[in-house]
Design a protein around this motif. Sequence first.
Motif, mmCIF file in Angstrom:
data_model
loop_
_atom_site.group_PDB
_atom_site.id
_atom_site.type_symbol
_atom_site.label_atom_id
_atom_site.label_comp_id
_atom_site.label_asym_id
_atom_site.label_seq_id
_atom_site.Cartn_x
_atom_site.Cartn_y
_atom_site.Cartn_z
ATOM 1 N N SER A 90 28.219 -59.073 121.785
ATOM 2 C CA SER A 90 27.656 -59.640 123.013
ATOM 3 C C SER A 90 27.634 -58.598 124.136
ATOM 4 C CB SER A 90 28.464 -60.855 123.459
ATOM 5 O OG SER A 90 29.807 -60.493 123.693
ATOM 6 N N GLU A 152 21.158 -61.878 115.940
ATOM 7 C CA GLU A 152 21.630 -62.389 117.235
ATOM 8 C C GLU A 152 22.216 -63.791 117.136
ATOM 9 O OE1 GLU A 152 18.957 -62.065 120.479
ATOM 10 O OE2 GLU A 152 18.441 -59.994 120.029
ATOM 11 N N THR A 155 25.880 -64.226 117.099
ATOM 12 C CA THR A 155 26.675 -63.792 118.250
ATOM 13 C C THR A 155 27.452 -64.931 118.888
ATOM 14 O OG1 THR A 155 24.938 -62.175 118.675
ATOM 15 C CG2 THR A 155 26.564 -62.464 120.376
ATOM 16 N N MET A 159 31.407 -65.237 119.190
ATOM 17 C CA MET A 159 32.041 -65.285 120.502
ATOM 18 C C MET A 159 32.940 -66.519 120.629
ATOM 19 S SD MET A 159 32.696 -64.125 123.413
ATOM 20 C CE MET A 159 31.593 -62.803 123.842
ATOM 21 N N ARG A 195 32.916 -62.087 129.217
ATOM 22 C CA ARG A 195 32.084 -61.794 128.040
ATOM 23 C C ARG A 195 31.244 -63.002 127.657
ATOM 24 N NH1 ARG A 195 36.562 -58.905 125.588
ATOM 25 N NH2 ARG A 195 36.958 -60.686 124.235
ATOM 26 N N LEU A 199 27.159 -63.417 127.754
ATOM 27 C CA LEU A 199 26.427 -63.749 126.533
ATOM 28 C C LEU A 199 25.469 -64.918 126.767
ATOM 29 C CD1 LEU A 199 25.901 -63.628 123.465
ATOM 30 C CD2 LEU A 199 27.795 -65.214 123.184
ATOM 31 N N GLN A 203 21.509 -64.624 126.257
ATOM 32 C CA GLN A 203 20.800 -65.485 125.311
ATOM 33 C C GLN A 203 19.679 -66.249 126.015
ATOM 34 O OE1 GLN A 203 22.786 -65.568 122.317
ATOM 35 N NE2 GLN A 203 21.204 -66.486 121.081
#
Length: 573
Positions: A90, A152, A155, A159, A195, A199, A203
């Motif tokens: 991310s 992706e 991710t 996360m 983080r 992210l 996105q």
Amino acid sequence: MAETLTQIAPSYDPLIDLVVSNGIIDQQQAEELREEHRNTGKPVSKLMTDMGYVSEDDLLSMMAAYQGCEVVDLSVMSPDADVIQCVPASVARMYNVLPVYATAGTITLATSGLIDPHVMDELMFVLTKDVHFVMARENDVRKQVAEYYGDESATVADMLNSLESDLALDTSLNVDDNVDDKSLESAAAAAPVIRFVNLVLYQAVTDRASDIHFEPFEKDFKIRYRVDGALYEMSPPPRRLALPIISRIKVMSGLNIAERRVPQDGRISLTVAGHSVDLRVSCLPTAHGESVVLRVLDRSVVSLDLENVGLPEDVYEIVTMDIEKPNGIFIVTGPTGSGKTTTLYSCLQRINTIDQKLLTAEEPVEYDIDGIVQVQINPGAGNTFGKVLRAFLRQDPDVMMIGEIRDLETAEIAVQASLTGHLVFSTLHTNDASGAVTRLIDMNVAPYLIASTLEAVLGQRLVRTVCLNCKEPYLPDDDTLSRMELKRANVGDRPFFYGRGCTKCNGTGYKGRKGVFEYLRVSDPIRELINERRPTLFIREKARELGMRTMREDAIRNVLDGYTTVDEVLRYT
């Protein structure tokens, strides 16, 4: 500028100053670059190379010399797997950086733009290491990030998994509604929270979302994106992270994190993965915490050129003539989220010349446009539409834009401005163009004033377009045609289209949106009907006699041309 996440000033870019100081461009070219950046949202580095001012390699060498680092060729480098693991996917995607070397306490990242000090501090905090940089070509960085960090879609799941483990290790993240301000600030500033929020923003921008909803409920914390007018839910984070995540957003937008009982509004300016993005933030207290909605204003997605609004050719030609009239009122109408503001900005951009004084009163100002004086309405501070518009009349304007005509006071000032030789643009919330006349009469504006000042009303809606990747033709049955009020003879053997659903459109069958329009030009026969207080239906039918194509008819034309589906037309028109 740097393809990183950073708070930026709209008119300042150190990269432009660097290139000017190196004698590559002069001040006039620098101003052209700034204006193009403001209008398109494209990164300055890309604009410089596209305009032929400098090659990418020369620009990289210049930036490397300025920052005291070296240029590397990523196409001949292969970072070790353990180096790649030092930076979460991310973070690499959000900041567009690739780790190339790492030691116990330091990490070297490849980037393609100037490094902002705020970003450097944030990366050092998030990665818990000293950070050094090297310069590399932007396409190489993007390609390697995609290659080393995979799909992706994984991710968010990765996360969320790491968030769960961070929660177990970091007790400061477990806060509740009774937490004190200091503990809440430290929870909002925790690396896992930063983080995760980054992210979510990344996105949303890559998925072309128009809004991001953070919604705490009793047992869940939902995060939803609105893409092409429809809401989609992402994998929810743990409920106890609602407060730190929402507090992080409030910190980024400069809001008071200790105040959780009254609504608050703020704004965040970022560059996310190379896109200049403005986020309008709205916090609303609810029974289970604050609900936060972020409106995403991505200048690289929204074009403010009138040619790109999507008007039918015949309507475009009339609109371009009407917006150059010396006085009168021009109204764009439609529900919330139908693109009214974008259309108005595009009209203003078209007539924004050095010999015209343009003023706008907006709540809030959505896009900064060079050459236009834009005023933010703030009723709490006494800055109301009425007060601002009266001040406008003393500012010697040629053109005024009123964000929305919402009451008699605003409508009267618009009429007064028009009668005294100004062109006035505004919006109204009505179902169609002819309904705008009735709405103004309902506000108690005298019909003879409407008839003498109103020049045109543009009604619009946004319908979703069929995904080109999974588009399928079919022949409509008689029931479908009757719902559309079409006869078989009108259609013949022309196929209709629908989207089967694929990964590119998240299984919806739609990708992107397109405007459908109706344009009511207020000619003498229409003025007579307004003076006679005739209802909406009479005005609509007379306009159709005079050649107006209704929104439904324009939408049907889009179905026959294969742009959208029957369901969309019946839903929105």
